[in-house]
Scaffold this motif. Structure first.
Motif, PDB file in Angstrom:
ATOM      1  N   MET A  24       0.833  -1.206   0.000  1.00 49.65           N
ATOM      2  CA  MET A  24       0.000   0.000   0.000  1.00 49.65           C
ATOM      3  C   MET A  24       0.864   1.251   0.000  1.00 49.65           C
ATOM      4  N   TYR A  25       0.539   2.179  -0.902  1.00 49.25           N
ATOM      5  CA  TYR A  25       1.309   3.433  -0.993  1.00 49.25           C
ATOM      6  C   TYR A  25       0.350   4.615  -0.817  1.00 49.25           C
ATOM      7  N   VAL A  26       0.694   5.509   0.108  1.00 52.51           N
ATOM      8  CA  VAL A  26      -0.142   6.686   0.361  1.00 52.51           C
ATOM      9  C   VAL A  26       0.703   7.944   0.171  1.00 52.51           C
ATOM     10  N   CYS A  27       0.262   8.827  -0.737  1.00 56.14           N
ATOM     11  CA  CYS A  27       1.036  10.056  -0.976  1.00 56.14           C
ATOM     12  C   CYS A  27       1.035  10.920   0.278  1.00 56.14           C
ATOM     13  N   GLY A  28       2.228  11.306   0.676  1.00 57.49           N
ATOM     14  CA  GLY A  28       2.368  12.071   1.915  1.00 57.49           C
ATOM     15  C   GLY A  28       2.479  13.564   1.642  1.00 57.49           C
ATOM     16  N   GLU A 209       8.647  11.061  -8.286  1.00 58.20           N
ATOM     17  CA  GLU A 209       9.002  10.621  -6.923  1.00 58.20           C
ATOM     18  C   GLU A 209       8.217   9.388  -6.506  1.00 58.20           C
ATOM     19  N   CYS A 210       6.889   9.523  -6.621  1.00 60.49           N
ATOM     20  CA  CYS A 210       6.030   8.470  -6.068  1.00 60.49           C
ATOM     21  C   CYS A 210       6.155   7.180  -6.875  1.00 60.49           C
ATOM     22  N   SER A 211       6.287   7.319  -8.224  1.00 58.66           N
ATOM     23  CA  SER A 211       6.463   6.108  -9.036  1.00 58.66           C
ATOM     24  C   SER A 211       7.724   5.350  -8.604  1.00 58.66           C
ATOM     25  N   PRO A 234      -3.582  15.989 -11.728  1.00 63.47           N
ATOM     26  CA  PRO A 234      -2.812  15.122 -12.617  1.00 63.47           C
ATOM     27  C   PRO A 234      -1.902  14.118 -11.895  1.00 63.47           C
ATOM     28  N   HIS A 235      -1.719  14.262 -10.566  1.00 60.89           N
ATOM     29  CA  HIS A 235      -0.642  13.507  -9.923  1.00 60.89           C
ATOM     30  C   HIS A 235      -0.735  11.989 -10.143  1.00 60.89           C
ATOM     31  N   HIS A 236      -1.881  11.406  -9.796  1.00 57.73           N
ATOM     32  CA  HIS A 236      -1.966   9.948  -9.906  1.00 57.73           C
ATOM     33  C   HIS A 236      -2.054   9.474 -11.361  1.00 57.73           C
ATOM     34  N   GLU A 237      -2.694  10.286 -12.186  1.00 48.99           N
ATOM     35  CA  GLU A 237      -2.745   9.957 -13.617  1.00 48.99           C
ATOM     36  C   GLU A 237      -1.310   9.879 -14.160  1.00 48.99           C
ATOM     37  N   ASN A 238      -0.491  10.827 -13.751  1.00 47.04           N
ATOM     38  CA  ASN A 238       0.896  10.869 -14.224  1.00 47.04           C
ATOM     39  C   ASN A 238       1.726   9.727 -13.637  1.00 47.04           C
ATOM     40  N   GLU A 239       1.448   9.388 -12.382  1.00 44.51           N
ATOM     41  CA  GLU A 239       2.155   8.255 -11.781  1.00 44.51           C
ATOM     42  C   GLU A 239       1.885   6.974 -12.570  1.00 44.51           C
ATOM     43  N   ILE A 240       0.612   6.786 -12.953  1.00 41.51           N
ATOM     44  CA  ILE A 240       0.247   5.581 -13.716  1.00 41.51           C
ATOM     45  C   ILE A 240       1.017   5.562 -15.039  1.00 41.51           C
TER      46      ILE A 240
HETATM   47 ZN    ZN Z   1       2.259  10.756  -4.855  1.00 41.33          ZN
END
Ligand code: ZN
Ligand code: AMP
Length: 469
Positions: A24-28, A209-211, A234-240
């Motif tokens: 599980m990953y949660v953006c901080g 970072e998150c990816s 856009p953050h999670h869309e971009n991570e994907i």
């Molecule tokens: Zn993130």
């Protein structure tokens, strides 16, 4: 157990990638100030998700980052004339104190962006090699969204519409191929922290970072990725886009997003200035109350912060704590060693229904509001049946049942000792010294301060005595 998945817009049965395990990953938070209670919502909500998964027997690997390099951190550092690192490490330490006070468990790993630059360089390199990214003249590297046809699948946006929407707001001087392309690496500006790279001296974009951290600490394919709903696009869309293009695998199975914490129906945010820090709230309330308030709503619903709702949370929590306290008193007064009678065993079994209700609520996309109602019903049942004359075994079983359900929500049923005896003695000594110096204002202030914490002073001929109210 069902989880609402933003990706499919439906509740889906939870099936982990690997049996018995949850990644599980949660953006901080970005750490340039004390966190506000809007930032606290995902912390509390997803800590509760984690606790419930653990209760269900899963081994949860929980990763949550700190964004410790960013424009706002750099700006604050410049204002104070210190390094960006000094700002971020100060507010990470403060954030961890707030988390502990809200009974949010530390993550398995709390990675820092600045410690993961190597991984980011590697992923960006790989994306360039595969044609998913390109460098422009000034040393910026962009992700090529056109090359990733599934771009928009999380936010349910269409790439063409997105590009059309962006056309009017083109930032001059940018050399991107498409309006939707986003930054993976950007060259430094004067006075900013930077790292060497094949493209320019600079730093990474926020999304990469998150990816990278998810990949390093959890692997290419994870179970749950979570954050506030403002992160969907856009953050999670971009991570994907980054992770799936680089790794060639589906990134996260379930995308969870909490609703906003609002004030007067507007999102609480630093930029609007309509926020309370967790620290401010802690001056007025035990942060258990804040946690209880957050869990009184479903995590996907918007939640309006108000004094009335905080007071309601406070009295609700008090009902639970009082029930637990009564059980303790009864246990100490009960006839030691007597075990449950058959009748008592039946009474205890009568409370199974509340555990079932609690689990059914949590199994339905973590409906903590209904789970809290089940706890209140259990409290009512305990108050009716856990009376004097019952065996210590039954009372203990009631206590354990109540405290274990509360523990899943991160609520501690034991009443907090607001102030330690030693601290009380020290304040009394200070008050005596103030009186000696005829500083009665200070002496009165200490008396009032202690009274606020429920400590009553009595001046007697033998000296000062105190008791808890
Ligand atoms: Zn993130
Ligand atoms: P930030 O530091 O702004 O990147 O936010 C850290 C986390 O807090 C992200 O998951 C955000 O979505 C979340 N967040 C920020 N403001 C709010 C709010 N008012 N209500 C709920 N979540 C929020």
């Amino acid at each position: 157990m069902k989880i609402y998945n933003t990706l499919t817009k439906q509740k889906e049965e939870f099936v982990p990638v690997e049996e018995g395990k949850v990644k599980m990953y949660v953006c901080g938070p970005t750490v340039y100030n004390y966190i506000h209670i809007g930032n606290a919502r995902p912390m509390i909500v997803f800590d509760t998700v984690r606790r419930y998964l653990e209760y269900k027997g899963y081994d949860v690997n929980y990763v949550s980052n700190f964004t410790d390099v960013d424009d706002k951190i750099i700006k604050k550092a410049m204002e104070e004339g210190v390094s960006a690192q000094e700002i971020s490490s100060r507010y990470i330490a403060e954030c961890k104190k707030d988390m502990a006070a809200m009974n949010v468990k530390p993550a398995t790993t709390h990675p820092l962006a600045t410690q993961e630059i190597d991984g980011m360089l590697q992923m960006i390199e790989e994306l360039i090699e595969k044609g998913y990214a390109y460098r422009v003249e000034d040393g910026t590297v962009y992700f090529r969204t056109r090359k990733f046809p599934e771009y928009g699948k999380l936010s349910h946006k269409n790439l063409e519409d997105l590009q059309a929407g962006h056309r009017d707001i083109k930032v001059t001087g940018e050399q991107k191929e498409e309006e939707t392309d986003f930054v993976l690496w950007k060259p430094k500006k004067e006075g900013e922290p930077y790292w060497d790279s094949p493209w320019s001296q600079g730093r990474s974009g926020w999304h990469i970072e998150c990816s990278v951290m998810a990949k390093k600490y959890l692997g290419d394919e994870i179970d749950i990725h979570a954050g506030g709903e403002d992160l969907i696009f856009p953050h999670h869309e971009n991570e994907i886009a980054q992770s799936e293009a680089a790794n060639g695998k589906h990134f996260a199975k379930y995308w969870m997003h909490n609703g906003f914490l609002n004030i007067d129906n507007k999102k609480m945010s630093k930029s609007l200035g309509n926020f309370f820090t967790v620290r401010e709230i802690s001056e007025k309330y035990d942060l258990q109350v804040l946690r209880f308030f957050m869990l009184s709503a479903h995590y996907r619903s918007p939640l309006n912060f108000s004094a009335e709702l905080m007071e309601a949370a406070k009295s609700g929590l008090e009902r639970i704590v009082t029930a637990a306290e009564n059980l303790k008193h009864l246990m100490s007064a009960a006839q030691a060693g007597r075990s449950m009678t058959e009748e008592e065993a039946a009474i205890f079994a009568g409370s199974d229904v509340y555990v079932d209700k609690f689990e059914a609520a949590m199994d339905d996309d973590f409906n903590t509001a209904d789970a809290v109602s089940a706890i209140f019903e259990l409290v009512k049942y305990i108050n009716t049946h856990g009376d004097a004359g019952k065996s210590p075994e039954l009372l203990q079983k009631f206590y354990d049942r109540l405290s274990s359900l509360c523990d899943i929500l991160g609520i501690i049923v034991e009443r907090k000792q607001e102030i330690l005896d030693d601290d009380i003695e020290a304040l009394i000594a200070e008050r005596q010294a103030a009186r000696k110096e005829k500083n009665f204002a200070r002496a009165d202030e200490i008396r009032a301060q202690l009274l606020d914490m429920g400590i009553i002073l009595e001046d007697t001929r033998e000296g000062v005595k105190w008791k808890r109210a």
